[in-house]
Design an enzyme around this catalytic site. Structure first.
Site, PDB file in Angstrom:
ATOM      1  N   ASP A 204       0.827  -1.209   0.000  1.00 32.30           N
ATOM      2  CA  ASP A 204       0.000   0.000   0.000  1.00 32.30           C
ATOM      3  C   ASP A 204       0.859   1.255   0.000  1.00 32.30           C
ATOM      4  O   ASP A 204       2.051   1.208   0.319  1.00 32.30           O
ATOM      5  CB  ASP A 204      -0.944   0.005   1.215  1.00 32.30           C
TER       6      ASP A 204
ATOM      7  N   ASN B 177      -7.180  -2.584  14.507  1.00 35.00           N
ATOM      8  CA  ASN B 177      -8.599  -2.767  14.180  1.00 35.00           C
ATOM      9  C   ASN B 177      -8.829  -3.973  13.261  1.00 35.00           C
ATOM     10  O   ASN B 177      -9.912  -4.143  12.713  1.00 35.00           O
ATOM     11  CB  ASN B 177      -9.157  -1.497  13.520  1.00 35.00           C
TER      12      ASN B 177
ATOM     13  N   HIS C 234      -7.234  -4.603  10.384  1.00 37.58           N
ATOM     14  CA  HIS C 234      -6.983  -4.421   8.942  1.00 37.58           C
ATOM     15  C   HIS C 234      -5.757  -5.225   8.500  1.00 37.58           C
ATOM     16  O   HIS C 234      -4.858  -5.507   9.302  1.00 37.58           O
ATOM     17  CB  HIS C 234      -6.865  -2.938   8.549  1.00 37.58           C
TER      18      HIS C 234
ATOM     19  N   GLU D 153      -9.667  -1.698   5.555  1.00 38.47           N
ATOM     20  CA  GLU D 153     -10.238  -1.368   6.862  1.00 38.47           C
ATOM     21  C   GLU D 153     -11.516  -2.183   7.086  1.00 38.47           C
ATOM     22  O   GLU D 153     -12.092  -2.717   6.133  1.00 38.47           O
ATOM     23  CB  GLU D 153     -10.541   0.144   6.922  1.00 38.47           C
TER      24      GLU D 153
HETATM   25  C1  F6R Z   1       1.408  -1.502   5.954  1.00 40.71           C
HETATM   26  C2  F6R Z   1       0.283  -2.408   6.157  1.00 40.71           C
HETATM   27  C3  F6R Z   1      -0.471  -2.376   7.440  1.00 40.71           C
HETATM   28  C4  F6R Z   1       0.438  -2.725   8.623  1.00 40.71           C
HETATM   29  C5  F6R Z   1      -0.359  -2.663   9.927  1.00 40.71           C
HETATM   30  C6  F6R Z   1       0.528  -2.911  11.128  1.00 40.71           C
HETATM   31  O1  F6R Z   1       1.998  -1.767   4.698  1.00 40.71           O
HETATM   32  O2  F6R Z   1      -0.020  -3.147   5.287  1.00 40.71           O
HETATM   33  O3  F6R Z   1      -1.541  -3.282   7.384  1.00 40.71           O
HETATM   34  O4  F6R Z   1       0.981  -4.004   8.439  1.00 40.71           O
HETATM   35  O5  F6R Z   1      -0.981  -1.427  10.053  1.00 40.71           O
HETATM   36  O6  F6R Z   1       1.407  -1.843  11.256  1.00 40.71           O
HETATM   37  P1  F6R Z   1       2.602  -1.910  12.316  1.00 40.71           P
HETATM   38  O7  F6R Z   1       3.507  -2.989  11.874  1.00 40.71           O
HETATM   39  O8  F6R Z   1       3.233  -0.558  12.239  1.00 40.71           O
HETATM   40  O9  F6R Z   1       1.966  -2.200  13.636  1.00 40.71           O
END
Ligand code: F6R
Length: 251
Positions: free
Chosen positions: A73, A139, A141, A146
């Site tokens: 992303d 959450n 995701h 989301e």
């Molecule tokens: C980012 C992504 C998100 C993260 C998630 C966890 O490329 O795909 O889904 O993997 O938000 O983020 P961290 O590792 O910072 O807790």
């Protein structure tokens, strides 16, 4: 013979214990397929892994010609050079990714919907994603799918949830975090041949329990991993805390 269950769940003593496993997953993908497409996730979960990858590149145990890299992303309107963006994060933590970007062996997620058809075509031209690394949001995701995002979607533009923006705020200070992003969809993620999801820390424990024990539906996007036939979930003790609490309440 019974079929192996997926996702396989491994609880590790520490997050650092995941690093050799993640490197092993990457090496196994290189053995399965010549020059496979590897999908990386960004975020704090993988910072130590990126440092380990940088060391592999520096020692020439890994080369930019071994594989093609992509990621999940990007914030809307961000290009590869912009601080706070996902490509910027990857190349900052691992110079090898920067070299791959310059040589065309890194497929950056475009910062607008305009480039998505070409991006999906580039993924298909590589034979699809061989190995997809995933994190999970508080959450539930995965990528920036989301809660409420249908599982059938491919790459798309999305509006970030409030908790996602709160978690991203430190990387943008003194600016506010972006509101929009371009993300891989759950259909795209489930099409990867191997999926490795990591969750570390107490803050992830409720999302991990919802992913593995709650309903498989869009309320917890990460629950989609239970529809993948070849997935592994790596947890540290803290992230596994709510799973353990549920198991002991039921026994
Ligand atoms: C980012 C992504 C998100 C993260 C998630 C966890 O490329 O795909 O889904 O993997 O938000 O983020 P961290 O590792 O910072 O807790």
């Amino acid at each position: 013979m019974t079929a192996p269950t997926s996702p396989q769940v491994e609880v590790l003593p520490t997050a650092d214990a995941a690093i050799p496993i993640l490197l092993g997953e990457l090496r196994a993908a290189l053995v399965r397929r010549p020059r496979p497409l590897i999908g990386f996730a960004t975020g704090g979960t993988f910072t130590a892994f990126f440092a380990a990858l940088a060391a592999e590149f520096a020692a020439q145990r890994l080369r930019g010609s071994d594989f093609v890299a992509t990621h999940l992303d990007e914030y809307a309107g961000f290009d590869a050079a912009r601080r706070g963006g996902m490509v910027h994060e990857l190349v900052t933590h691992c110079a090898g990714f920067g070299e791959m970007l310059r040589s065309g062996a890194f497929l950056p997620v475009p910062g607008s919907e305009a480039g998505l058809a070409a991006h999906e075509a580039a993924i298909a031209a590589c034979g699809g994603v061989e190995l997809q690394f995933l994190g999970i949001g508080r959450n539930g995701h995965i990528a920036f799918n989301e809660p409420g995002t249908p599982f059938e979607r491919g790459f798309h533009a999305t509006t970030l949830a409030a908790s996602t923006r709160d978690d991203a705020r430190p990387r943008f200070l003194p600016e506010e975090p972006p509101r929009q992003a371009i993300t891989s969809g759950i259909a795209t993620i489930l099409a990867a041949r191997r999926v490795v999801l990591c969750a570390f820390g107490r803050g992830k424990a409720p999302a991990v329990a919802a992913m593995l024990r709650g309903a498989v539906n869009a309320t917890c996007p990460a629950s989609a991993i239970r529809r993948h036939a070849n997935a592994v979930v790596l947890l540290d003790n803290e992230a596994a805390g709510d799973l353990r609490a549920q198991a002991s309440a039921q026994s």
